[in-house]
Design a protein around this motif. Sequence first.
Motif, PDB file in Angstrom:
ATOM      1  N   ASP A 365       0.858  -1.185   0.000  1.00 58.16           N
ATOM      2  CA  ASP A 365       0.000   0.000   0.000  1.00 58.16           C
ATOM      3  C   ASP A 365       0.894   1.235   0.000  1.00 58.16           C
ATOM      4  N   VAL A 366       1.210   1.722  -1.183  1.00 54.51           N
ATOM      5  CA  VAL A 366       2.133   2.841  -1.316  1.00 54.51           C
ATOM      6  C   VAL A 366       1.569   4.115  -0.677  1.00 54.51           C
ATOM      7  N   ALA A 367       0.287   4.355  -0.861  1.00 56.36           N
ATOM      8  CA  ALA A 367      -0.309   5.580  -0.310  1.00 56.36           C
ATOM      9  C   ALA A 367      -0.235   5.592   1.212  1.00 56.36           C
ATOM     10  N   ALA A 368      -0.578   4.465   1.835  1.00 55.94           N
ATOM     11  CA  ALA A 368      -0.517   4.388   3.297  1.00 55.94           C
ATOM     12  C   ALA A 368       0.928   4.483   3.782  1.00 55.94           C
ATOM     13  N   ALA A 369       1.846   3.918   3.011  1.00 55.45           N
ATOM     14  CA  ALA A 369       3.256   3.978   3.381  1.00 55.45           C
ATOM     15  C   ALA A 369       3.766   5.418   3.337  1.00 55.45           C
ATOM     16  N   LYS A 370       3.376   6.148   2.310  1.00 52.03           N
ATOM     17  CA  LYS A 370       3.794   7.552   2.196  1.00 52.03           C
ATOM     18  C   LYS A 370       3.274   8.369   3.368  1.00 52.03           C
ATOM     19  N   LYS A 371       2.062   8.075   3.792  1.00 53.09           N
ATOM     20  CA  LYS A 371       1.483   8.784   4.934  1.00 53.09           C
ATOM     21  C   LYS A 371       2.279   8.506   6.205  1.00 53.09           C
ATOM     22  N   LEU A 372       2.721   7.272   6.392  1.00 50.10           N
ATOM     23  CA  LEU A 372       3.529   6.929   7.573  1.00 50.10           C
ATOM     24  C   LEU A 372       4.844   7.708   7.578  1.00 50.10           C
ATOM     25  N   VAL A 373       5.467   7.821   6.411  1.00 52.46           N
ATOM     26  CA  VAL A 373       6.718   8.575   6.314  1.00 52.46           C
ATOM     27  C   VAL A 373       6.474  10.039   6.697  1.00 52.46           C
ATOM     28  N   GLU A 374       5.375  10.589   6.238  1.00 51.01           N
ATOM     29  CA  GLU A 374       5.046  11.980   6.582  1.00 51.01           C
ATOM     30  C   GLU A 374       4.796  12.125   8.074  1.00 51.01           C
ATOM     31  N   GLU A 375       4.072  11.167   8.670  1.00 52.09           N
ATOM     32  CA  GLU A 375       3.807  11.219  10.107  1.00 52.09           C
ATOM     33  C   GLU A 375       5.098  11.138  10.923  1.00 52.09           C
ATOM     34  N   ALA A 376       6.078  10.424  10.386  1.00 51.71           N
ATOM     35  CA  ALA A 376       7.363  10.291  11.077  1.00 51.71           C
ATOM     36  C   ALA A 376       8.288  11.470  10.812  1.00 51.71           C
ATOM     37  N   ASP A 377       7.805  12.427  10.006  1.00 50.73           N
ATOM     38  CA  ASP A 377       8.610  13.595   9.627  1.00 50.73           C
ATOM     39  C   ASP A 377       9.919  13.137   8.974  1.00 50.73           C
ATOM     40  N   ALA A 378       9.804  12.112   8.119  1.00 49.85           N
ATOM     41  CA  ALA A 378      10.998  11.529   7.493  1.00 49.85           C
ATOM     42  C   ALA A 378      11.075  11.811   6.000  1.00 49.85           C
ATOM     43  N   THR A 379      10.162  12.613   5.464  1.00 51.21           N
ATOM     44  CA  THR A 379      10.187  12.917   4.040  1.00 51.21           C
ATOM     45  C   THR A 379      11.515  13.564   3.652  1.00 51.21           C
ATOM     46  N   GLY A 380      12.158  12.993   2.634  1.00 57.23           N
ATOM     47  CA  GLY A 380      13.436  13.519   2.170  1.00 57.23           C
ATOM     48  C   GLY A 380      14.649  12.978   2.913  1.00 57.23           C
ATOM     49  N   LYS A 381      14.410  12.189   3.960  1.00 55.15           N
ATOM     50  CA  LYS A 381      15.548  11.654   4.717  1.00 55.15           C
ATOM     51  C   LYS A 381      16.237  10.539   3.928  1.00 55.15           C
ATOM     52  N   LYS A 382      17.541  10.409   4.152  1.00 51.75           N
ATOM     53  CA  LYS A 382      18.365   9.484   3.385  1.00 51.75           C
ATOM     54  C   LYS A 382      18.394   8.092   3.999  1.00 51.75           C
ATOM     55  N   VAL A 383      18.289   7.087   3.141  1.00 51.45           N
ATOM     56  CA  VAL A 383      18.461   5.688   3.530  1.00 51.45           C
ATOM     57  C   VAL A 383      19.438   5.080   2.529  1.00 51.45           C
ATOM     58  N   THR A 384      20.526   4.490   3.022  1.00 49.20           N
ATOM     59  CA  THR A 384      21.556   3.932   2.150  1.00 49.20           C
ATOM     60  C   THR A 384      21.528   2.413   2.205  1.00 49.20           C
ATOM     61  N   ILE A 385      21.455   1.791   1.025  1.00 44.28           N
ATOM     62  CA  ILE A 385      21.444   0.333   0.925  1.00 44.28           C
ATOM     63  C   ILE A 385      22.618  -0.122   0.069  1.00 44.28           C
ATOM     64  N   ALA A 386      23.255  -1.206   0.486  1.00 41.49           N
ATOM     65  CA  ALA A 386      24.386  -1.738  -0.269  1.00 41.49           C
ATOM     66  C   ALA A 386      23.891  -2.492  -1.496  1.00 41.49           C
ATOM     67  N   THR A 387      24.624  -2.364  -2.585  1.00 39.35           N
ATOM     68  CA  THR A 387      24.369  -3.160  -3.774  1.00 39.35           C
ATOM     69  C   THR A 387      25.704  -3.680  -4.280  1.00 39.35           C
ATOM     70  N   SER A 388      25.670  -4.703  -5.122  1.00 40.53           N
ATOM     71  CA  SER A 388      26.924  -5.323  -5.538  1.00 40.53           C
ATOM     72  C   SER A 388      26.729  -6.116  -6.821  1.00 40.53           C
ATOM     73  N   SER A 389      27.818  -6.292  -7.549  1.00 46.12           N
ATOM     74  CA  SER A 389      27.810  -7.147  -8.740  1.00 46.12           C
ATOM     75  C   SER A 389      28.000  -8.610  -8.365  1.00 46.12           C
ATOM     76  N   LEU A 390      28.059  -8.883  -7.071  1.00 48.40           N
ATOM     77  CA  LEU A 390      28.265 -10.251  -6.599  1.00 48.40           C
ATOM     78  C   LEU A 390      27.222 -11.211  -7.177  1.00 48.40           C
ATOM     79  N   ALA A 391      25.989 -10.737  -7.318  1.00 49.41           N
ATOM     80  CA  ALA A 391      24.932 -11.556  -7.906  1.00 49.41           C
ATOM     81  C   ALA A 391      23.856 -10.635  -8.453  1.00 49.41           C
ATOM     82  N   PRO A 392      23.224 -11.001  -9.578  1.00 52.48           N
ATOM     83  CA  PRO A 392      22.198 -10.143 -10.174  1.00 52.48           C
ATOM     84  C   PRO A 392      21.061  -9.814  -9.221  1.00 52.48           C
ATOM     85  N   GLU A 393      20.680 -10.773  -8.362  1.00 53.92           N
ATOM     86  CA  GLU A 393      19.553 -10.569  -7.473  1.00 53.92           C
ATOM     87  C   GLU A 393      19.779  -9.424  -6.493  1.00 53.92           C
ATOM     88  N   ILE A 394      21.033  -9.193  -6.135  1.00 52.76           N
ATOM     89  CA  ILE A 394      21.312  -8.089  -5.213  1.00 52.76           C
ATOM     90  C   ILE A 394      20.907  -6.773  -5.846  1.00 52.76           C
TER      91      ILE A 394
END
Length: 544
Positions: A365-394
Amino acid sequence: MRTPRFIALACTAAVAASLTACSGATQPRQGTGGSDFAVSPTSPAAKGPLDSFTWSLYAEPYTLDYALAYDYPPNTVLANVCEQLLRVTPDLRIEPGLAVKWARPDPRTLVYTLRPGVRFHDGTVMTADDVVASLKRQMDPATGSPWGSAFKTVDTIEKTGPLEVTIRLGKADALFHELLAASPGTVVSAASLAKEGKEYGTPGGGLNCTGPYSLEKWAQGDSITLKKHADYWDRKLAPKSESVKFTFVEDPAARANAFLSGTADGGYLVPSASFAQLRGSGKGSLLFGPNTAAANLAVTSFKGALADLRVRKALSMALDRKNIVKAAAGGVGVPAKAPAARGAWALAPEKTAALFDTLPEPVYDVAAAKKLVEEADATGKKVTIATSSLAPEISVVANAVQAAGRQIGLDVTLRPVSPDAYSNIFVDPAARDGLDLVITNGYDNTPDPLEFYQYLRTGDFGNYGDWSNAEYDLAFDRANTEYDPAKRAELTAEVQEIALRELPVIPVYEAPYSVFLGKRITGAPTGIAQLYYPWAATIGAAQS
C-alpha cells in the motif's frame, strides 16, 4: 542468518537464488510469475552406478576446515567428506548420525552414545577422543570459528566412555543439540588435526573424516576431486559413483552454459536468470526442493531514518514483492510472510499451518506507506542500501528498494560495493558504517525456526544493526529452554510476532532450493539439507 554466500544470492547472510518451500511438500506451488513449480525433497532414484560425475559450484571454497566452513561452497563439498553427530535428512528431519543415540538426564546435560566401528578415511576407528577434540576446537578462540557462538552455553565436553561423550551446559539450550546436525557437530580425526596443524582444510593439507567420500585432490583455482570411501559405515548411503569432481564457475551465464554443454553434470543454487533456458533445453531437469531461507532486508543502523518504526513499516509496505519475485527469483517464489521462511518450520510440521500459514500476506500500500513517512517527519531523509555485482539478485532487490523508497518520499541511495566488500559487511562492523540496509538470505541449518531468530538477540554476532529489545530477548530465552519441539514452536511464534511487529529485518521473498541435473545423472536430494547430508552418495546413472 549468516553472512553472504552467494550464487544468485547465496550467503551466510546475504540474498541468494533464494528459496521457499515446505519440508517434504510435493504438491505444486504457484509462483507469482505465473509458473507452477513442484517442491520435492529428492529427485528420481539412481538406476545404476557411475565412474564419476562433475558438479558445478558458483565459487571455489575458501576452506575445507569444518570449523571455518560457513558458506555454501565449502559445506557442499564437506557434506560428503565429514559427518556430524546428528544428521539432517532431505525432508528436513533430524536423525542419528555418528551418535547412534543420545539422552538428556537433566536440562543441562547431554549424553551421546557413539556409533561403534566407524572408520576414518585412513582406516583408524573413531572414538570419543575424536569427538571431544573436534567439538572443543570449535570453542577455542584461536580457531576463530564462526560457529563458536553455538557453544556459548557449554561448560564442559568430556569423554565418559570409549564411545560416550557428555556435554554439560550452563543453562538449558535447545538449539545447541540441534546444531550438532550441522557444522558444530562435525567429527574429524584428532590425530589428523594435530598432524596437519595450520594446513588443515587448506589446498595443501589433508582431511581425515568418516564420510562416504574422501578428499583426493584440491587443485587450487581449478577443481576439487573426491573418491569413494570403500569402508563407509552407512551401507544405505554407499556411494554410487567412484569419484566426484567439483568445478568453480563464478559467472552465472557461464555456469548455465556449463549445464547446457554437459561440462557440468549438475549443480545446486542454479542462477534464477537461467531457469527458463534450462527448463526448455532438453539437456536435463531443473528441480526445486525444501529450503529454510528467506530474502530479507536487514537494518544495519537504527540511528538514521530507520530508527523510527513507522519508516521501517512504510518501506515494507512500499515493496512490490510480487514483481521482485519475478525479477529476482525467475518467478519461482512467494512474498515472505516472516523473516524465517516456512521451510524452517519443519521440526514440528503439525504446527506449521497454525503458526506460519495463518500469518497475513505482506501489505502492499504505497499511499498508506507515504502517509507513515510523513507522520514520522521523514520525508526527504536518506536511507543507504548496499548493492553489488556479486549476484544479479542483489541489484534487482536494491533497485526495487530504491524505487519503493522514492515513491514514499525517502531518499534511498545505492552504495555499490565489490563482491569481497559485500561479504565483509556481515563479519566486520566497520564495513557497515554509513549503511542503513543490506540484503540478506537468512537460512537455518536445522529445521527449527528458532535458530534464525537467535541472530536478532541483543549483542548477537548476526544482529547487524545492534537492535535490542528486552521483550524479544526474554521471549527467545523462554523458547530456547523448552525442549519439546511442539511447545517450542508455540513459543517461537511469540518471538516471530515481536520480530514482525518491530521489523529489525524486513521480509522480502522466499523461493525454493534449486538443482539442475543433466540427463545422465539422477538421485540427488533437492533441498538445502545438502549442506550437511551426504548428497553425492545418492547420485548415480539415470539409465540402468
